[in-house]
Design a protein around this motif. Sequence first.
Motif: not given
Length: 450
Positions: A55-61, A136-158
């Motif tokens: 999940t970490r590798l997929a979130a970071d892809a 991760s694509l949803i995070v990228l789609r929303l593009r929130p400014t200043g969001m910390r550790m987006p890949a970790t958030f996507a990994q936690i969801i997975g």
Amino acid sequence: MNPELRRNLWLEFSPTRVIMMPLILALVLAIAWMSNSVPSVARTVTGILLILWGTRLAADAVLAEVADRTWDAQRSASLGPLAMTIGKLFGATAFTWYGAALALPFAMMFGGHEDPTTPRLLLIGILAQAVALLSSLIVLRLRPTGMRMPATFAQIIGIGVAILFLTSIPAAALQAINWGGHAFPGPLFTLATLLFAAGWAIAGCWRLMREELQYRNQPLVWIGFVLFWMIYAAGLGVGEAGDGWHMQPAFAVAVVASVLIALAEPKGVGAIRALLLAVYRGRPLDIVATLPGWVWSGLLALLAALAIMVEQADAGRQLTEMLGSATGPTDAALYGSITLPLVILAFALRDVMLIHFVALTGTARSHMACIVYLTVLYAGLPTLLYASEAYSLLPLFLPFAVGPEGLAQTNPALPLAEAALFAGLLVWRYRSLVRGLGDGRIAGTAGARA
């Protein structure tokens, strides 16, 4: 061969890693063999590789490409969305599948070839990785400014989705599953559920990848996704005797999906301008493509609500004919059971308007603020009002409330009025933002490849 898949395979499979993976697994399994626990250890190692690491590798892809500022170059390449999705999902995680392919045969050899855990674990691994990439694509789609550790958030969801299936499937796999009035073997039904869930997650990745590559999306995938799980939930609600399909589970799926997609979709000024521009130009296909996803799932929820209302009205009429008007359901009780779906739908519309109002600025904290506000509306304030014995105010926040006189249902006009209030605030905020940008007219947006 898929260029993106080949590129990721070259990056992941260095000679040192190819040699070290089997050596480390051999050491771990040798220790497990001495303690007579090879099957469980092999499955645990596979779970760690596919779920935790995968999940970490997929979130970071994709997010790692964005951080390295190479994603724009990839987007401008000629690679299509399907090839890019496959390359990112299965290429970035290929090394974890290499380790799983080495470990799982030992679980099958020492644990029995007919053990259903192995295929379930593989499907859960695919599902978890696809959900991580999707998040991760949803995070990228929303593009929130200043969001910390987006890949970790996507990994936690997975990982959360994987834990949900890991904890819920074992009990279901031991018994027959009734769906649509027919009994299916538990292991077969759970495998089919996982297969469909993984397939829809991959379809979601493909759909969002199309947006990243500037392709226009129509809502067919989202409508199909919601409709599929509505039918799935409705089938689980059918009794063993096949006593008819009930729409309550399907209605719940559509309502929850509407609120979730409202959180996951872009809600900035640009999204609203694109919709207004499509309406202004009178282009039906553009209007359909730019309408928010919650509109389509909301329409499905409305159809399910109407079906429930007809079903409840018919059941109340039959009960009245059977028991008589003296002992049958009262008009108030019958009215409440019929209008309850509309009340719930009105609260969902209020929530969607609240989400759009709060998240319109697109700041890093806006989506978290939406979740906090919804929690306060549905849990915090009702708890405070109930403790204060202010029962008359509970219908402002809940579809139904328990007071001294029993269960009381909310009038649909209340949540509709709240939805209208937040819609008005949304319009006010949008106009304020447009004026702040110095342009009160509808502006054109960049074209998309058909």
